[in-house]
Design an enzyme around this catalytic site. Structure first.
Site, short mmCIF file in Angstrom:
data_model
loop_
_atom_site.label_atom_id
_atom_site.label_comp_id
_atom_site.label_asym_id
_atom_site.label_seq_id
_atom_site.Cartn_x
_atom_site.Cartn_y
_atom_site.Cartn_z
N ASP A 86 0.68 -1.13 -0.01
CA ASP A 86 0.00 -0.03 0.13
C ASP A 86 0.93 1.32 0.11
O ASP A 86 1.97 1.17 0.12
CB ASP A 86 -0.89 0.03 1.35
N SER A 87 0.12 2.30 -0.19
CA SER A 87 1.15 3.72 -0.25
C SER A 87 1.70 4.22 1.16
O SER A 87 2.54 5.01 0.99
CB SER A 87 0.22 4.79 -0.90
N GLY A 88 0.96 3.66 2.07
CA GLY A 88 1.33 3.92 3.22
C GLY A 88 0.51 5.30 4.17
O GLY A 88 0.51 5.93 5.21
N GLY A 89 -0.30 6.02 3.32
CA GLY A 89 -1.24 7.03 3.45
C GLY A 89 -2.06 6.61 4.55
O GLY A 89 -2.73 7.29 5.38
N PHE A 90 -2.62 5.36 4.46
CA PHE A 90 -3.97 4.94 5.09
C PHE A 90 -3.43 4.99 6.63
O PHE A 90 -3.96 5.29 7.40
CB PHE A 90 -4.41 3.71 4.68
N ASP A 150 -3.08 8.23 -2.18
CA ASP A 150 -4.18 9.01 -2.37
C ASP A 150 -4.51 9.92 -1.06
O ASP A 150 -3.96 9.60 0.02
CB ASP A 150 -5.47 8.11 -2.75
N GLN A 155 -11.10 7.48 -5.74
CA GLN A 155 -11.90 8.09 -4.75
C GLN A 155 -13.36 8.77 -5.17
O GLN A 155 -13.61 8.74 -6.17
CB GLN A 155 -10.85 9.10 -3.92
N GLY A 206 -11.54 3.87 -0.31
CA GLY A 206 -12.45 4.81 0.45
C GLY A 206 -13.78 3.94 0.99
O GLY A 206 -14.52 4.81 1.47
N ASP A 228 -8.31 -7.48 -0.21
CA ASP A 228 -7.64 -7.84 0.86
C ASP A 228 -8.21 -7.15 2.26
O ASP A 228 -9.07 -6.37 2.12
CB ASP A 228 -6.30 -6.70 0.59
N CYS A 265 -14.00 -28.90 5.26
CA CYS A 265 -12.77 -28.41 4.90
C CYS A 265 -11.53 -29.42 4.81
O CYS A 265 -11.40 -30.05 5.77
CB CYS A 265 -12.35 -27.27 6.01
N CYS A 297 -8.43 -28.40 5.03
CA CYS A 297 -7.26 -28.08 5.48
C CYS A 297 -6.45 -28.79 6.48
O CYS A 297 -6.93 -29.73 7.25
CB CYS A 297 -7.48 -26.80 6.02
N CYS A 347 -8.20 -28.79 9.99
CA CYS A 347 -9.51 -29.44 10.07
C CYS A 347 -9.30 -31.05 9.98
O CYS A 347 -9.96 -31.83 10.55
CB CYS A 347 -10.55 -29.12 8.98
N HIS A 381 -6.44 -21.91 9.13
CA HIS A 381 -7.72 -22.33 8.81
C HIS A 381 -8.44 -21.46 8.08
O HIS A 381 -9.09 -21.60 7.13
CB HIS A 381 -8.74 -23.00 9.76
#
Length: 416
Positions: free
Chosen positions: A90-94, A144, A187, A214, A264, A302, A304, A307, A332
């Site tokens: 990510d950009s770091g802004g958030f 952004d 945005q 956003g 994400d 499942c 995995c 499980c 899981h």
């Protein structure tokens, strides 16, 4: 240095092959959040084992510790964390907005207080790209101007136009366009006019991919799906579309039906640390006393490792008390998300996507009480879910909203 080849579709939904410098991915796909070059409690081998394709790293946290210059000196984040598949930063802004006392957002960049000594620090579009060039992820995000969707008024318009101005500075600062794909972020809050201006402005810049930003910040769900529907309708057919911060399985199914490709969220791993497992019916709270003597696996369907090998009773003893508990539940939950991604991809590819969506909704809402926003979104997605809903709750008419007309279908795109 990316190529999206659409392999199959149902109305807006598409299954695609996304070729990135380090890995060829199948979409729709979910990206776990590995804040500092790690998914808490899991090894990169385990992540490969469950089918993880892209890990998200946080630019702000990696710059703070160990520092992007050191990462670059040691061969980039892929080598540093021993991950051979794709990475996105990510950009770091958030983080500047969410974690720290925000001092100011100006045309120059984001000014915030240093968590080390409290002094003012400035993150500019140029600096964000420089740090991400050092880290070396396959996909990097433009800086952004982030505003919560619950805010209204002129601030939303200011942030949208600033985001468009900053993308040009990001493009100019980007030193590795041949090996790192710069994505722009749409945005505009919940305003259809502003979103439309931003979509058009970013598309004009012909970027390798586009994110819808956003959202997932407290807005009502009906507004949420309409923004996604509007943006996906306006974004290019041959570029990936990434809905940022979306991680609930239901949201991912709905957004995929509306034409999004990538997601994400910290939700699957964070909820694991609180003792909650993801299951086809929704969630299973392993802290509950009823689990103490339950000899079944988390999810009998499942495949995995967790499980196959551990009971609910055993996990009940561990969750929130032992690191092994959050490790096993994280494994899981991410397995669940990877399986959901594969199921979405294969069901679109094999022409049975509507059946998959109906099956998913029947499991989540066995009483037929599918939320109105989901019912509305499915009308626009062209998926009949009437059999999953109690008769009084199924809408008869599509909504009159921007981007909610089903566009004419285009033939699959080819890699250039």
């Amino acid at each position: 240095y990316s190529c999206l080849q659409v392999l199959g579709r149902f109305n807006r939904a598409r299954a695609a092959r996304l070729t990135l410098p380090h890995f060829t991915c199948q979409t729709p796909l979910f990206m776990p959040v590995g804040t500092q070059g790690t998914i808490k409690g899991l090894t990169t081998d385990q992540l490969e084992e469950i089918g993880c394709q892209i890990i998200l790293g946080n630019t702000y946290h990696l710059e703070l510790r160990p520092g992007s210059q050191l990462i670059d000196d040691l061969g980039g984040l892929h080598k540093f964390m021993n991950w051979k598949r794709a990475l996105l930063t990510d950009s770091g802004g958030f983080q500047m907005v969410s974690l720290l006392h925000l001092a100011d957002i100006t045309e120059e960049g984001v000014t915030f207080q240093s968590p080390v000594d409290g002094k003012p620090m400035l993150l500019t579009p140029e600096e964000s790209i420089h740090i991400q060039n050092n880290i070396g992820a396959d996909i990097i995000m433009a800086l952004d101007d982030v505003v919560k969707t619950t805010i209204t008024g002129p601030r939303i318009e200011e942030a949208m136009y600033r985001t468009l101005r900053w993308i040009d500075r990001c493009i100019a600062a980007h030193k590795k366009p041949d090996v790192q794909n710069l994505f722009g972020i749409v945005q505009g809050g919940l305003d259809p006019v502003l979103r439309d201006i931003c979509v058009k402005g970013l598309v004009e810049r012909n970027l390798p991919g586009y994110a819808i930003g956003g959202l997932a910040g407290g807005e009502d769900k009906d507004s949420f799906w309409r923004v996604v529907a509007q943006c996906t309708a306006g974004l290019p057919e041959d570029k990936p579309r990434y809905v940022m911060g979306v991680g609930y399985p239901l949201d991912i199914v709905v957004c995929s039906a509306l034409g999004a490709d990538m997601y994400d969220c910290v939700y699957p791993t964070r909820t694991a640390r609180f003792g909650t497992a993801l299951v086809p019916e929704g969630v299973l709270k392993l802290k509950q006393n009823a689990m103490a003597t339950d000899e079944r696996p988390i999810d009998p369907t499942c495949p995995c490792m967790v499980c196959k090998n551990y009971t609910r009773a055993y996990l009940h003893c561990l969750v929130t008390k032992d690191a092994m508990g959050s490790q096993l539940l994280s494994y899981h939950n991410l397995s669940f998300m990877m399986r959901l991604s594969r199921d979405l991809h294969m069901s679109i590819l094999e022409g049975r996507f509507p059946e998959f969506v109906r099956g998913f909704l029947r499991m989540q809402f066995p009483k037929g009480d599918v939320p109105k926003w989901v019912r509305n979104a499915m009308v626009v997605a062209g998926i009949d879910i009437s059999e999953c809903c109690t008769p009084a709750k199924y809408p008869r008419d599509a909504m009159d909203a921007p981007g909610t007309d089903i566009p004419e279908l285009l033939p699959p795109t080819k890699c250039s």
